[in-house]
Scaffold this motif. Structure first.
Motif: not given
Length: 638
Positions: A46-74
């Motif tokens: 509520a009324n607040l947001s924070d940010e994290v820049d992620m995957g900074l060592t992963i090459p740009p435009d690396t293709p992504t696809s869904p995967c499955s890890v037990p217990g993970a939401d994403i």
């Protein structure tokens, strides 16, 4: 279910002719958005947001696809590079990157608001964004050996912010940390978490892991109260009450290595004759025949048992200085080496290290139970034969390990497990024990000492770092703080009378008072202030003990930051030269050379000042004038 949701989002994007690049999960307190287009996490409340820049060592435009890890939401697979998963847990989201091929994984937390926690520092900023730090392996270290680059001995991968965010990194992560000033204004804007298998983590063999918890609540106190107990234990009980109440006297700063039985007895008699309340005397460096022998040097201490008996008769308890090294010119070195008690290489060969009192020494492996048994038996023997009451344990940081080492613990916990094991060993010697390092040792009911302070008036490891270090230890879950010696260690220069007086006043209502430099050497005012401060400390001992007991069942330290009572007030969040004793005493010493004024940030409520008897109402500020050298400002809530 998480994989199904991710697949549905992907299919929806394909049907619409675009690829879905936004994913979300919700904890009990916040929603986390993963945006692969901008490579960011966003934590929304509520009324607040924070940010994290992620995957900074992963090459740009690396293709992504869904995967499955037990217990993970994403779960997202970055093709051929890494896998990202996010799951919710209580009021936290757990971010996990795993890679077999990458040499580094890196995310950066954007530092909104004010931040606290992390590692003990030479300048000890409060809040920590005031001092950017270059990247370093995030391990316990003697920061005096590499000033400005290493963190100190009491260091945890735990941070909290005024925005109500907490970050925790598990020990299994080979963490390199930096606080980055991206705008060249002298203030850190990002806290970057990088995982690499470089030294001292180069022995790790599992897939490269970067994992951290992002936890949230409404403010800094709430997130701290919710998060610290999730990852750290509380102290099992309070330490030695007498050490809390009465002054500790150590030989180090006054005598350095020129110590003997005559000087120890003379010190004891002077303390008594001048009327100080006293707990014990600590005999510091150079009591052994050689470093690591654990045998008193008869040229300096002709009869240690008689000395201890005489000190006991005077009402003093006695402790001695202990370190984890045995120099290779000591007879004990051969025995420890032959029995495998030193830290070794993988092929079982003892590896030598150097330290401040030896260029060639073995360091005891406290992850080896046989070595611990032998080491502690030697110390118990000293107690049995001399009547010694306890020990001051020096060092214990990971930087003293040799360049090549193995430890008797999971590879994923090297090297910080060494510090944890060392302190666990030390804590078996009871509540009079003091150490200067700690890593996941919050359960220990012993004193954690600040690393050696310098005798100056500034934040160059001087008196202006005293209160920030006190608050820092408390935030990391170490409430039983032993401030370093009053006046500093006199390395290179002696403190002035003014510095000694102001240092004494600043220390007066902290958990313990430790003298070494003799107050009466600095003049009659220094002696008067020191004696009065010692007596004031005794007077406030019931409050100190009450706060100590509270710290065993809550995250509240004995001495708390001002924001503990006003977590939404900007002035409270940045007040770095005042501290609370419990919730009802606010201590505000003068720590600026030549100053006779003190601006105090008042939390909400009515506060009576000791210097003028006036009741002041907070929140707000009040300026006290004429705070001469004989005065310490503190206020009591009514």
């Amino acid at each position: 279910m998480a994989a199904v949701r991710a697949l549905l989002l992907l299919l929806l994007g394909l049907v619409c002719g675009t690829r879905s690049e936004m994913f979300s999960t919700r904890s009990t307190h916040s929603r986390l958005l993963v945006d692969t287009r901008t490579s960011t996490f966003r934590i929304l409340r509520a009324n607040l947001s924070d940010e994290v820049d992620m995957g900074l060592t992963i090459p740009p435009d690396t293709p992504t696809s869904p995967c499955s890890v037990p217990g993970a939401d994403i779960c997202l697979d970055y093709e051929g590079v890494a896998q990202l998963s996010v799951r919710s847990e209580d009021h936290c989201q757990v971010v996990t990157w795993i890679s077999r091929g990458a040499t580094e994984l890196k995310d950066c937390v954007i530092l909104k608001g004010h931040w606290y926690g992390g590692g003990e520092q030479f300048t000890q900023p409060w809040p920590i964004e005031k001092h950017p730090m270059e990247e370093t392996a995030y391990v316990t270290a003697d920061m005096l050996q590499l000033i400005g680059e290493w963190y100190g001995g009491v260091t945890e991968a735990y941070w909290i912010s005024s925005q109500g965010i907490a970050v925790y990194v598990p020990e299994e992560v080979p963490l390199f940390l930096s606080l980055v000033d991206t705008t060249d204004d002298g203030v850190a804007d990002e806290m970057c978490l990088a995982a690499r298998k470089d030294a001292p983590f180069d022995a790790r063999q599992s897939d490269l892991l970067l994992q951290y918890y992002l936890c949230s609540a409404d403010d800094v106190r709430e997130v701290h109260e919710a998060t610290l107990p999730k990852f750290y234990a509380r102290p099992s009980s309070i330490p030695d009450e007498e050490m809390i109440r009465d002054t500790v006297w150590t030989t180090w700063a006054e005598y350095k290595t020129e110590v003997n039985d005559t000087k120890v007895l003379d010190l004891a008699h002077q303390v008594i004759d001048r009327g100080y309340p006293y707990s014990h005397i600590e005999i510091d460096d150079n009591w052994e025949t050689c470093y690591g022998s654990a045998t008193f040097n008869p040229d300096r201490f002709a009869d240690p048992t008689a000395l201890v008996n005489e000190l006991h008769a005077l009402g003093f308890r006695v402790t001695i200085w202990i370190h984890p090294f045995i120099n290779d010119n000591c007879e004990a070195f051969t025995y420890a080496d032959e029995n495998g008690y030193f830290v070794k290489s993988a092929d079982g060969v003892t590896q030598l290290t150097s330290w401040w009192q030896g260029n060639s020494a073995g360091i005891i492996d406290f992850t080896n139970t046989e070595a611990v048994d032998w080491w502690t038996a030697r110390l118990r023997n000293i107690q049995t034969t001399t009547g010694m009451d306890g020990f001051k344990f020096d060092a214990g940081e990971t930087n003293w390990l040799p360049d090549v080492f193995t430890l008797n613990a999971s590879l994923e916990t090297w090297p910080n497990v060494y510090t944890m094991s060392y302190v666990n060993m030390a804590s078996t010697f009871g509540g009079i024990t003091e150490v200067r390092s700690g890593r996941h040792n919050q359960h220990s009911n012993i004193f954690f000492r600040m690393l050696d302070k310098n005798s100056n008036f500034n934040d160059n490891n001087g008196v202006q770092t005293l209160i920030p270090t006190l608050l820092h230890f408390g935030i990391l879950g170490y409430p039983f703080v032993l401030p370093d010696m009053i006046g500093g260690n006199a390395y290179g220069q002696q403190p002035s009378e003014e510095l000694f007086v102001r240092w004494t006043q600043a220390n007066a209502l902290m958990p313990a008072m430790q003298f070494s430099l003799l107050p009466w050497r600095f003049g009659s005012l220094a002696e008067e202030v020191s004696l009065n401060a010692s007596r004031l400390h005794v007077e406030f001992t019931p409050r100190l003990l009450q706060a100590a007991v509270e710290s065993t069942t809550s995250v509240a330290a004995i001495n708390r930051p001002t924001w503990w009572l006003c977590p939404l007030e900007e002035d409270c969040l940045t007040a770095d030269q005042q501290y609370l004793l419990g919730d009802d005493v606010l201590v505000a010493p003068v720590v600026v050379e030549g100053a006779v004024e003190k601006e105090v940030v008042l939390p909400p409520g009515d506060w009576v000042a000791n210097v003028d008897g006036v009741t002041y109402s907070g929140p707000g500020k009040v300026v006290f004038t004429d705070v001469t050298l004989d005065k310490l400002v503190y206020l009591t809530r009514v």
